[in-house]
Design an enzyme around this catalytic site. Structure first.
Site, PDB file in Angstrom:
ATOM      1  N   CYS A  52      36.130  52.884  29.967  1.00 25.34           N
ATOM      2  CA  CYS A  52      36.173  53.507  30.952  1.00 25.34           C
ATOM      3  C   CYS A  52      37.918  53.706  31.242  1.00 25.34           C
ATOM      4  O   CYS A  52      38.828  53.848  30.258  1.00 25.34           O
ATOM      5  CB  CYS A  52      35.245  53.292  31.572  1.00 25.34           C
ATOM      6  SG  CYS A  52      36.079  53.451  33.685  1.00 25.34           S
ATOM      7  N   LEU A  53      38.376  52.955  32.434  1.00 29.06           N
ATOM      8  CA  LEU A  53      39.662  53.217  32.958  1.00 29.06           C
ATOM      9  C   LEU A  53      40.514  51.896  31.615  1.00 29.06           C
ATOM     10  O   LEU A  53      41.816  52.045  31.241  1.00 29.06           O
ATOM     11  CB  LEU A  53      39.720  52.066  33.603  1.00 29.06           C
ATOM     12  CG  LEU A  53      41.413  52.330  34.657  1.00 29.06           C
ATOM     13  CD1 LEU A  53      42.142  53.655  34.180  1.00 29.06           C
ATOM     14  CD2 LEU A  53      41.325  51.752  35.907  1.00 29.06           C
TER      15      LEU A  53
END
Length: 583
Positions: free
Chosen positions: A318-319
């Site tokens: 994700c991030l």
């Protein structure tokens, strides 16, 4: 009952007193009454609707006809007939799972009335012409929040399961539910923090995040964990995992049977994981650039000191994947090729179509958020958690309202929901940079659009072999949006699509025999074209990824014990950073 009510009254008085004591009357006049900009948006929508009265009248007539049909068929049911329903809930709508919603004519009428009204209201908002796309998307999103909140399942008198429980217990469920409500308000210091699971059932390092290892290095932003090997030999190149700092890393290490970290160790990888700090106001000025320098770049030096290996394979989730890609572009500009393969779990690189999270990204909301962060120095983790929960409000908000407050049941112990509630803060500088430059301006895909360490970065210069894993039902990083990242790099890219969502599609151990995945060697520009040519395969994608990453293992070496490596252990895994909670 009287003792319970006295206890509730005493607790309520204490909560109100505490809440009022924390308010700032002098600053009340400075508060923006509509930080989301919804008031003006709905005024504009109403004006546009009224500009075409014939269309609005026709919509009202259509709704009236639907209600007449519902009345007729309900009357037929009362007369003993079995007519077809006018409208039925979606197959995955669990709000109406109780048998009485279908078997009792009254509750069936309530259910269908709600569904007709919800469909009509959402349809009217969707069909308004002339709205700019962002405002239209925001109106549809918040209309859905309203529609979900007004469901008859959320109220005592219109939920047959709650009514039955109230009659059977003499109202004890409602008293207990009120106690749960007050306990959640107390836990949130006056703000509602809905308990999704038994908070006392889990302890980090005791029954979750228990894979053995050592913290061998740390910076102000992360601890680096090296895990204890379970094989006699290991792959020569270590595996560095960069998780998101919006959540804690142990989603990849919940329990032994579903731990990706444990499984990767068992496949012969020397696994290193970055465990991010849960920042407070002292880290307010830490930037996205700091997360790169004190995160993966610092970890690469530490891994070399611990194992003697300069080169690694890397995973970003994700991030963490967005940071990994940014780091690769920075390293490419510097001529640094120490990362020999990169894997991206549900990672957004091109934010042009960012899904429903984009409803929170506009100038009004970002300014309000930055003003709030300027006071605290960080974004409170509960704010981010609420935004994510709103994307699936029926499952992640209202189902718990019914279970905990109306039925009075104790939350079920569930490790995934414990992790979901273990939120983390966001440093003000980093979070503002991330939201503005990536979500709002989409600068990461523009060559030189972002500078890190004084270096303009360009994803097109990344030649590292890459593996992209997306999930088909992802509501945070929609798979078609994350697929766009496969078109940015210059090196070889492989894309795999897993069934299920942002978490379950990733944390899917082979032994579970759940879900399926799609795979294809081709990478056409359009995601739908890719899916049309992909092969669906049963079960977990983990073995396919392991076969792919093993190409870049560079042989094997004797297993590395973190207790005997080049860096003296600081403490046992999972370390202390991950144990810091926001509430």
């Amino acid at each position: 009952m009287s003792r319970a009510m006295a206890r509730i009254a005493e607790q309520s008085q204490r909560l109100v007193t505490e809440f009022l004591s924390r308010q700032n009357p002098d600053g009340l006049g400075k508060v923006n009454p509509d930080p989301l900009g919804l008031g003006q948006a709905f005024v504009e929508m109403t004006t546009r609707m009224m500009a075409d009265p014939a269309k609005l009248v026709q919509a009202q007539v259509d709704l009236w006809q639907d209600y007449l049909t519902l009345w007729q068929r309900t009357t037929q049911r009362f007369m003993g007939q079995t007519p077809e329903p006018v409208i039925a809930p979606a197959k995955d709508d669990r709000r109406f799972k109780d048998a009485a919603w279908n078997e009792a004519a009254l509750f069936d009428f309530i259910k269908q009335s709600y569904l007709l009204s919800a469909r009509w209201l959402q349809g009217r908002v969707h069909d308004v012409e002339g709205m700019d796309p962002h405002t239209a998307r925001k109106l549809e999103f918040y209309t859905r929040q309203y529609v979900d909140a007004m469901a008859p399942s959320n109220f005592v008198m219109t939920n047959p399961e709650v009514l039955r429980a109230t009659l059977e217990s003499g109202g004890e469920n409602l008293v207990k539910g009120l106690e749960h409500l007050l306990a959640d308000l107390e836990r949130g210091k006056g703000e509602l923090r809905i308990s999704m699971t038994d908070q006392d059932a889990f302890q980090i390092g005791r029954n979750i995040a228990v894979t053995p290892g050592k913290v061998v290095f740390q910076t102000s932003l992360m601890q680096l964990i090296q895990y204890t090997p379970t094989t006699a030999e290991v792959k020569k190149r270590p595996l560095m995992i960069v998780p998101p700092w919006i959540n804690k890393y142990y989603i990849l290490d919940l329990r032994e049977k579903n731990s990706f970290i444990k499984w990767a160790v068992d496949q012969g990888h020397t696994v290193f994981v970055l465990s991010w700090v849960n920042p407070d106001h002292t880290l307010a000025d830490k930037s996205f650039e700091d997360y790169m320098a004190l995160g993966p770049l610092a970890a690469l030096e530490a891994i070399k000191a611990a194992t003697g290996e300069e080169e690694v394979n890397a995973i970003g989730y994700c991030l963490g994947g967005t940071l990994l890609a940014s780091t690769l572009a920075y390293m490419a500009a510097k001529g640094d090729d120490r990362i020999k393969s990169a894997t991206f779990f549900t990672t957004m690189l091109d934010f042009a179509e960012a899904g429903e999270l984009s409803v929170f990204i506009d100038e009004e909301q970002l300014t309000a958020l930055e003003n709030q962060m300027a006071v605290q120095g960080y974004l409170d983790g509960s704010k981010m958690a609420t935004a994510f929960n709103m994307l699936r409000a029926n499952d992640l908000i209202w189902s718990f309202v019914v279970n905990n407050y109306l039925l009075g049941k104790d939350p079920f112990p569930f490790d995934l929901l414990y992790w979901n509630g273990d939120s983390t803060r966001m440093p003000a500088a980093m979070h503002s940079f991330y939201l503005r430059n990536m979500y709002q301006k989409n600068l990461l895909v523009q060559p030189g659009g972002i500078q890190l360490g004084g270096v303009p970065i360009d994803l097109r210069r990344v030649e590292t072999p890459s593996f992209f894993l997306s999930t088909r039902e992802d509501h945070i990083a929609p798979w078609k949006s994350s697929y766009a990242g496969t078109q940015l790099f210059s090196g070889p890219v492989r894309f795999v699509l897993a069934a299920s969502g942002h978490i379950a599609g990733v944390v899917n151990p082979p032994a579970a025999g759940k879900y399926s995945h799609w795979s294809s060697e081709a990478l056409p520009a359009a995601p739908d074209d890719w899916l049309a040519g992909a092969e669906q395969r049963p079960g977990s994608w983990w073995p396919e990824w392991n076969a792919w990453v093993s190409q870049y293992a560079d042989g094997t070496v004797p297993a590395r014990d973190p207790a005997q490596g080049g860096l003296p252990p600081i403490e046992d895994a999972p370390g202390s950073y991950v144990k810091a909670r926001t509430v």
